[in-house]
Design an enzyme around this catalytic site. Structure first.
Site, PDB file in Angstrom:
ATOM      1  N   LYS A  41     -11.614 -80.559  84.465  1.00  0.00           N
ATOM      2  CA  LYS A  41     -10.508 -79.598  84.348  1.00  0.00           C
ATOM      3  C   LYS A  41      -9.143 -80.238  84.601  1.00  0.00           C
ATOM      4  CE  LYS A  41     -12.767 -75.260  84.492  1.00  0.00           C
ATOM      5  NZ  LYS A  41     -14.185 -75.470  84.874  1.00  0.00           N
ATOM      6  N   GLU A  55      -5.594 -68.289  85.226  1.00  0.00           N
ATOM      7  CA  GLU A  55      -6.718 -67.430  85.567  1.00  0.00           C
ATOM      8  C   GLU A  55      -7.790 -68.322  86.178  1.00  0.00           C
ATOM      9  OE1 GLU A  55      -6.325 -68.863  82.672  1.00  0.00           O
ATOM     10  OE2 GLU A  55      -8.302 -69.790  82.473  1.00  0.00           O
ATOM     11  N   SER A  60     -19.960 -82.702  83.362  1.00  0.00           N
ATOM     12  CA  SER A  60     -18.632 -82.088  83.471  1.00  0.00           C
ATOM     13  C   SER A  60     -18.098 -82.038  84.898  1.00  0.00           C
ATOM     14  CB  SER A  60     -18.667 -80.682  82.879  1.00  0.00           C
ATOM     15  OG  SER A  60     -19.694 -79.920  83.491  1.00  0.00           O
TER      16      SER A  60
HETATM   17  C1  LIG Z   1     -15.243 -74.872  84.232  1.00  0.00           C
HETATM   18  C2  LIG Z   1     -16.408 -75.778  84.152  1.00  0.00           C
HETATM   19  C3  LIG Z   1     -17.244 -75.823  83.012  1.00  0.00           C
HETATM   20  C4  LIG Z   1     -17.086 -74.916  81.837  1.00  0.00           C
HETATM   21  O1  LIG Z   1     -15.877 -74.985  81.168  1.00  0.00           O
HETATM   22  P1  LIG Z   1     -15.707 -75.621  79.701  1.00  0.00           P
HETATM   23  O2  LIG Z   1     -14.375 -75.161  79.289  1.00  0.00           O
HETATM   24  O3  LIG Z   1     -16.816 -75.061  78.842  1.00  0.00           O
HETATM   25  O4  LIG Z   1     -15.820 -77.077  79.845  1.00  0.00           O
HETATM   26  C5  LIG Z   1     -18.274 -76.741  82.992  1.00  0.00           C
HETATM   27  N1  LIG Z   1     -18.509 -77.556  84.032  1.00  0.00           N
HETATM   28  C6  LIG Z   1     -17.747 -77.552  85.139  1.00  0.00           C
HETATM   29  C7  LIG Z   1     -18.069 -78.486  86.243  1.00  0.00           C
HETATM   30  C8  LIG Z   1     -16.673 -76.659  85.243  1.00  0.00           C
HETATM   31  O5  LIG Z   1     -15.929 -76.649  86.360  1.00  0.00           O
END
Ligand SMILES: *Cc1c(COP(=O)(O)O)cnc(C)c1O
Length: 405
Positions: free
Chosen positions: A108, A130, A391
């Site tokens: 993020k 948000e 992610s």
């Molecule tokens: C917010 C988040 C996601 C999902 O958001 P995307 O916009 O689909 O990438 C996935 N993994 C983590 C660790 C997150 O914090």
């Protein structure tokens, strides 16, 4: 005359097509999806933002400043880690793009540093955001602190209760957290509230949206800001693999930003792109086309067309829609979308932890769970090369895991 069988492309190999994941132009359309469905009063703000981003993105100085922030503050480039032991167990060649190692613990930060830098360039003094689980709120508060901007984060009352630690983090970073009491008091409502609030303060505030959703230019802009993940991985794969590119590129999908950023780096290769949705939030698998939060895409809806709530063990995947570009990638067949249920997620997280020494986020474990399933069912050819974007890191999920065990 004997019949000659025409050679058929091997299944799973998609031919790269020109223009895939390119600039959607001023309409902000990806096929029939996307667009800018906002109140009249927000049209000028969206247009101003699009122009400012186009200008900044074409400016080498802006790109250099952002690259430097990503390096010295966020810790980029993140590693590409071969998952040696899990690869051996599954009979594939598994590579992990390590967004869990980025500052604040997920991808993020890539998006918010870009938007915060853009907001400053536009002369704004405040970021609005948000947040659902609080991850995007924390990242926004972080970028605001770094660049000397104020931050106001809208968060559903229910989420505030569930995510007390992240609320406290945001406050420690100097952000104001505004409880949202409308609707189901979760992410869907905090996004609506943030958009409504933006109307009242567009002159001084930039709305820092957290995924590849919302009105144009957000889906495109956020994908471009996240493509650093895919571009880095592409270079790292070229150095790591004799074939240069992986056979499969896999990422989990909430709104779809880590997947879009990853896919963008490989859209012009033969790699099969796979997005993994949470079963309880699977807009592609179970949704219908509709409009929410300023864009047209697949959305979870009831029989009356009301948008319903998503439910997943991974709070970051609790969004009832999917970014419009993913809807288009799905319809054109360039990417495929699969689902993983809560029950598969914890074993997958544990298996990665015990074979590789990496505790990933529950969101990311969805991608791992699909890879394990596909490898064990024989869907993945032996020793195919699979790139998974991790992610985020799992620290935030330990309480959930303790409750579940
Ligand atoms: C917010 C988040 C996601 C999902 O958001 P995307 O916009 O689909 O990438 C996935 N993994 C983590 C660790 C997150 O914090």
């Amino acid at each position: 005359m004997t019949e000659v069988a025409l050679p058929r492309p091997a299944t799973g190999v998609t031919r790269p097509a020109a223009g895939v994941m390119s600039d959607p132009g001023s309409s902000g359309r990806f096929g029939e999806y996307g667009g800018r469905y906002v109140p009249e009063s927000l049209i000028p703000a969206c247009a101003e933002l699009e122009e400012a981003f186009r200008d900044a993105w074409a400016d080498p100085r802006f790109r250099r400043d952002l690259d430097r922030l990503l390096a010295v503050h966020a810790g980029r480039p993140t590693a590409l880690t071969p998952a040696w032991r899990l690869s051996e167990e599954l009979g594939i060649n598994l590579l992990l793009k390590r967004e869990d190692l980025a500052h604040t613990g997920s991808h993020k930060i890539n998006n918010v540093l870009g938007q915060a830098l853009l907001a400053k360039r536009m002369g704004k003094t405040r970021l609005l955001a948000e947040t659902g689980a609080g991850q995007h709120g924390v990242a926004t508060a972080t970028a605001a602190a770094l660049l000397g901007l104020d931050a106001t984060v809208f968060m559903g009352e229910v989420d505030i209760e569930r995510q007390a630690l992240n609320v406290f983090r945001m406050k420690m970073l100097g952000a104001e957290v505004i409880p949202v009491t409308s609707g189901t008091r979760t992410l869907k409502d905090s996004t609506s509230e943030a958009l409504r609030h933006w109307v009242t303060c567009v002159d001084e505030a930039h709305y820092c949206l957290g995924s590849v959703m919302g009105p144009h230019p957000y889906p495109w802009m956020v994908r471009e800001l996240q493509r650093v993940v895919g571009d880095e991985a592409r270079r790292q794969c070229a150095a790591e693999l004799s074939t240069g590119t992986p056979d499969y590129v896999v990422a989990c999908i909430g709104g779809g930003s880590n997947a879009a950023g990853t896919f963008a780096g490989f859209a012009d290769t033969g790699a099969q792109l796979v997005g993994v949705e949470a079963e309880g939030g699977a807009a592609v698998a179970f949704g219908q086309v509709g409009v929410l939060h300023g864009f047209r895409s697949y959305l979870l809806q009831d029989e009356n067309g009301q948008v319903t709530e998503a439910h997943s063990i991974a709070a970051g995947l609790d969004y009832p829609g999917i970014g419009p570009e993913h809807a288009h990638l799905r319809d054109t067949g360039r990417a495929r979308y699969v689902t993983v249920g809560d029950a598969e997620v914890i074993p997958a997280l544990q298996r990665l932890a015990r074979t590789e020494g990496i505790l990933c986020a529950l969101e990311s474990a969805h991608a791992i769970a699909w890879v394990i399933r596909a490898a064990e069912s024989g869907e993945l050819p032996p020793w195919s090369t699979v790139l998974v974007t991790l992610s985020g890191r799992g620290d935030k999920d330990m309480a959930t895991l303790m409750e579940a065990s």
